[in-house]
Write a protein that holds these residues in place. Structure first.
Motif, PDB file in Angstrom:
ATOM      1  N   LEU A  59      54.968  14.509 -15.540  1.00  9.80           N
ATOM      2  CA  LEU A  59      53.548  14.368 -15.243  1.00  9.80           C
ATOM      3  C   LEU A  59      52.802  15.574 -15.794  1.00  9.80           C
ATOM      4  N   MET A  60      51.807  15.310 -16.639  1.00  6.09           N
ATOM      5  CA  MET A  60      50.893  16.355 -17.070  1.00  6.09           C
ATOM      6  C   MET A  60      49.829  16.470 -15.989  1.00  6.09           C
ATOM      7  N   LEU A  61      49.781  17.619 -15.328  1.00  6.97           N
ATOM      8  CA  LEU A  61      49.061  17.771 -14.060  1.00  6.97           C
ATOM      9  C   LEU A  61      47.744  18.527 -14.252  1.00  6.97           C
ATOM     10  N   PRO A  62      46.589  17.856 -14.081  1.00  8.57           N
ATOM     11  CA  PRO A  62      45.291  18.551 -14.190  1.00  8.57           C
ATOM     12  C   PRO A  62      45.085  19.458 -12.980  1.00  8.57           C
ATOM     13  N   VAL A  63      45.385  20.728 -13.169  1.00 11.00           N
ATOM     14  CA  VAL A  63      45.551  21.626 -12.031  1.00 11.00           C
ATOM     15  C   VAL A  63      44.252  22.259 -11.552  1.00 11.00           C
ATOM     16  N   HIS A  64      43.243  22.351 -12.440  1.00 13.18           N
ATOM     17  CA  HIS A  64      42.021  23.062 -12.053  1.00 13.18           C
ATOM     18  C   HIS A  64      40.836  22.458 -12.798  1.00 13.18           C
ATOM     19  N   ALA A  65      39.862  21.953 -12.047  1.00 15.65           N
ATOM     20  CA  ALA A  65      38.707  21.302 -12.673  1.00 15.65           C
ATOM     21  C   ALA A  65      37.540  21.307 -11.700  1.00 15.65           C
ATOM     22  N   PRO A  66      36.307  21.110 -12.191  1.00  7.74           N
ATOM     23  CA  PRO A  66      35.161  21.003 -11.285  1.00  7.74           C
ATOM     24  C   PRO A  66      35.261  19.815 -10.335  1.00  7.74           C
ATOM     25  N   TRP A  67      36.151  18.868 -10.634  1.00 10.35           N
ATOM     26  CA  TRP A  67      36.227  17.650  -9.842  1.00 10.35           C
ATOM     27  C   TRP A  67      37.435  17.607  -8.901  1.00 10.35           C
ATOM     28  N   ASN A  68      38.226  18.689  -8.820  1.00  8.31           N
ATOM     29  CA  ASN A  68      39.379  18.594  -7.924  1.00  8.31           C
ATOM     30  C   ASN A  68      39.531  19.848  -7.064  1.00  8.31           C
ATOM     31  N   LYS A  69      40.412  19.759  -6.094  1.00 11.84           N
ATOM     32  CA  LYS A  69      40.792  20.907  -5.280  1.00 11.84           C
ATOM     33  C   LYS A  69      42.304  20.871  -5.111  1.00 11.84           C
ATOM     34  N   ILE A  70      42.886  21.999  -4.754  1.00 13.11           N
ATOM     35  CA  ILE A  70      44.338  22.120  -4.781  1.00 13.11           C
ATOM     36  C   ILE A  70      45.027  21.138  -3.845  1.00 13.11           C
ATOM     37  N   SER A  71      44.426  20.800  -2.713  1.00  5.52           N
ATOM     38  CA  SER A  71      45.064  19.845  -1.800  1.00  5.52           C
ATOM     39  C   SER A  71      45.200  18.476  -2.462  1.00  5.52           C
ATOM     40  N   GLU A  72      44.186  18.089  -3.251  1.00  8.08           N
ATOM     41  CA  GLU A  72      44.245  16.813  -3.957  1.00  8.08           C
ATOM     42  C   GLU A  72      45.328  16.834  -5.037  1.00  8.08           C
ATOM     43  N   VAL A  73      45.458  17.955  -5.721  1.00  2.00           N
ATOM     44  CA  VAL A  73      46.475  18.084  -6.759  1.00  2.00           C
ATOM     45  C   VAL A  73      47.872  17.992  -6.144  1.00  2.00           C
ATOM     46  N   ILE A  74      48.073  18.669  -5.034  1.00  3.39           N
ATOM     47  CA  ILE A  74      49.364  18.613  -4.337  1.00  3.39           C
ATOM     48  C   ILE A  74      49.682  17.177  -3.900  1.00  3.39           C
ATOM     49  N   ASP A  75      48.701  16.501  -3.302  1.00  2.00           N
ATOM     50  CA  ASP A  75      48.932  15.129  -2.849  1.00  2.00           C
ATOM     51  C   ASP A  75      49.171  14.181  -4.022  1.00  2.00           C
ATOM     52  N   TYR A  76      48.557  14.479  -5.157  1.00  2.00           N
ATOM     53  CA  TYR A  76      48.764  13.655  -6.352  1.00  2.00           C
ATOM     54  C   TYR A  76      50.218  13.750  -6.813  1.00  2.00           C
ATOM     55  N   VAL A  77      50.755  14.958  -6.876  1.00  2.00           N
ATOM     56  CA  VAL A  77      52.155  15.114  -7.260  1.00  2.00           C
ATOM     57  C   VAL A  77      53.056  14.381  -6.266  1.00  2.00           C
ATOM     58  N   ARG A  78      52.752  14.507  -4.990  1.00  2.00           N
ATOM     59  CA  ARG A  78      53.556  13.830  -3.978  1.00  2.00           C
ATOM     60  C   ARG A  78      53.537  12.316  -4.154  1.00  2.00           C
ATOM     61  N   LEU A 133      51.846  24.822  -5.392  1.00  2.00           N
ATOM     62  CA  LEU A 133      52.395  23.625  -6.021  1.00  2.00           C
ATOM     63  C   LEU A 133      53.917  23.616  -5.947  1.00  2.00           C
ATOM     64  N   ASP A 134      54.537  24.776  -6.156  1.00  2.00           N
ATOM     65  CA  ASP A 134      55.993  24.846  -6.065  1.00  2.00           C
ATOM     66  C   ASP A 134      56.463  24.541  -4.642  1.00  2.00           C
ATOM     67  N   ARG A 135      55.756  25.074  -3.655  1.00  2.00           N
ATOM     68  CA  ARG A 135      56.187  24.966  -2.269  1.00  2.00           C
ATOM     69  C   ARG A 135      55.851  23.612  -1.643  1.00  2.00           C
ATOM     70  N   LEU A 136      54.689  23.072  -1.995  1.00  2.00           N
ATOM     71  CA  LEU A 136      54.188  21.888  -1.304  1.00  2.00           C
ATOM     72  C   LEU A 136      54.205  20.608  -2.141  1.00  2.00           C
ATOM     73  N   GLY A 137      54.150  20.753  -3.468  1.00  2.00           N
ATOM     74  CA  GLY A 137      54.024  19.561  -4.302  1.00  2.00           C
ATOM     75  C   GLY A 137      55.336  18.912  -4.661  1.00  2.00           C
ATOM     76  N   GLY A 138      56.340  19.748  -4.952  1.00  2.00           N
ATOM     77  CA  GLY A 138      57.589  19.196  -5.459  1.00  2.00           C
ATOM     78  C   GLY A 138      57.422  18.799  -6.912  1.00  2.00           C
ATOM     79  N   GLY A 139      58.282  17.932  -7.373  1.00  2.00           N
ATOM     80  CA  GLY A 139      58.149  17.432  -8.737  1.00  2.00           C
ATOM     81  C   GLY A 139      58.487  18.452  -9.801  1.00  2.00           C
ATOM     82  N   GLY A 140      59.316  19.463  -9.476  1.00  2.00           N
ATOM     83  CA  GLY A 140      59.750  20.402 -10.494  1.00  2.00           C
ATOM     84  C   GLY A 140      58.604  21.039 -11.241  1.00  2.00           C
ATOM     85  N   HIS A 141      57.626  21.561 -10.512  1.00  2.00           N
ATOM     86  CA  HIS A 141      56.422  22.105 -11.132  1.00  2.00           C
ATOM     87  C   HIS A 141      56.736  23.289 -12.045  1.00  2.00           C
TER      88      HIS A 141
END
Length: 210
Positions: free
Chosen positions: A145-164, A191-199
């Motif tokens: 997964l190519m992960l959009p990690v930082h943008a005006p339209w997201n926050k880290i909790s959403e990124v973590i939940d997306y990986v999950r 992301l390493d601690r909460l997202g998983g997915g071999g970040h």
């Protein structure tokens, strides 16, 4: 397949002597798409679509072709007849030997007052997914997964939940040009601690074999 991270959301894929580039925008290197056999563009925002880079790619390789949504293809198809293809959600095609599925329809919400534009993601060879500017879940297993990690339209909790939700075997950061070096360890740690997915994170120009 070899993955090379370019700046921001641009990546280069190589296999069997053929090269596919996704989203060579204004934050990516000027030659990011040069030498590509195929280019995919997720949407029209300039950090993903820069007309000059695409024209240079098509001019440098007369066999190169582009697959993208209509808002981008309309800007290029007249100058390169037969080489710019319009795609949308649910489409499948083969580009330079890569099998591609199109997933998604809309850009993520930046603000309710800003109209949403079309955005598509690309699943390449059934294993690597680049969502563009959306947290689209392709509805099938994803190796990378190519992960959009930082943008005006997201926050880290959403990124973590997306990986999950996607549950990839591995994920690599994209959409990271505006993320400062000071913030990177914080993002990496969560992301390493909460997202998983071999970040993992690749520096621009760094490559890995998938």
């Amino acid at each position: 397949m070899k993955l090379t991270k370019k700046s921001h959301s641009c990546v280069r894929l190589e296999k069997d002597g053929r090269t596919l580039v996704i989203d060579p925008g204004v934050f990516s290197e000027e030659d990011a798409a040069i030498g590509a056999d195929a280019v995919l563009v997720t949407h029209e925002h300039p950090d993903h679509f820069e007309e000059g880079r695409l024209r240079a790619a098509l001019e440098s390789n007369p066999a190169a072709e582009i697959w993208t949504l209509r808002s981008v293809s309309d800007k290029l198809s007249g100058a390169f007849p037969g080489r710019v293809h319009t795609v949308g959600h649910g489409d499948t095609f083969t580009a330079a030997g890569y099998d591609v599925e199109v997933h998604g329809e809309l850009h993520a919400v930046i603000h309710p007052d800003i109209p949403r534009i079309t955005n598509v993601g690309y699943l390449v060879d059934g294993s690597l997914f680049h969502p563009g500017d959306a947290l689209t879940v392709p509805g099938r297993s994803v190796e990378t997964l190519m992960l959009p990690v930082h943008a005006p339209w997201n926050k880290i909790s959403e990124v973590i939940d997306y990986v999950r939700e996607v549950k990839p075997r591995r994920s690599f950061d994209i959409h990271d040009a505006l993320l400062t070096d000071l913030a990177r360890p914080l993002y990496d740690g969560m992301l390493d601690r909460l997202g998983g997915g071999g970040h993992s994170r690749l520096a621009p120009g760094e490559a890995t074999d998938l």
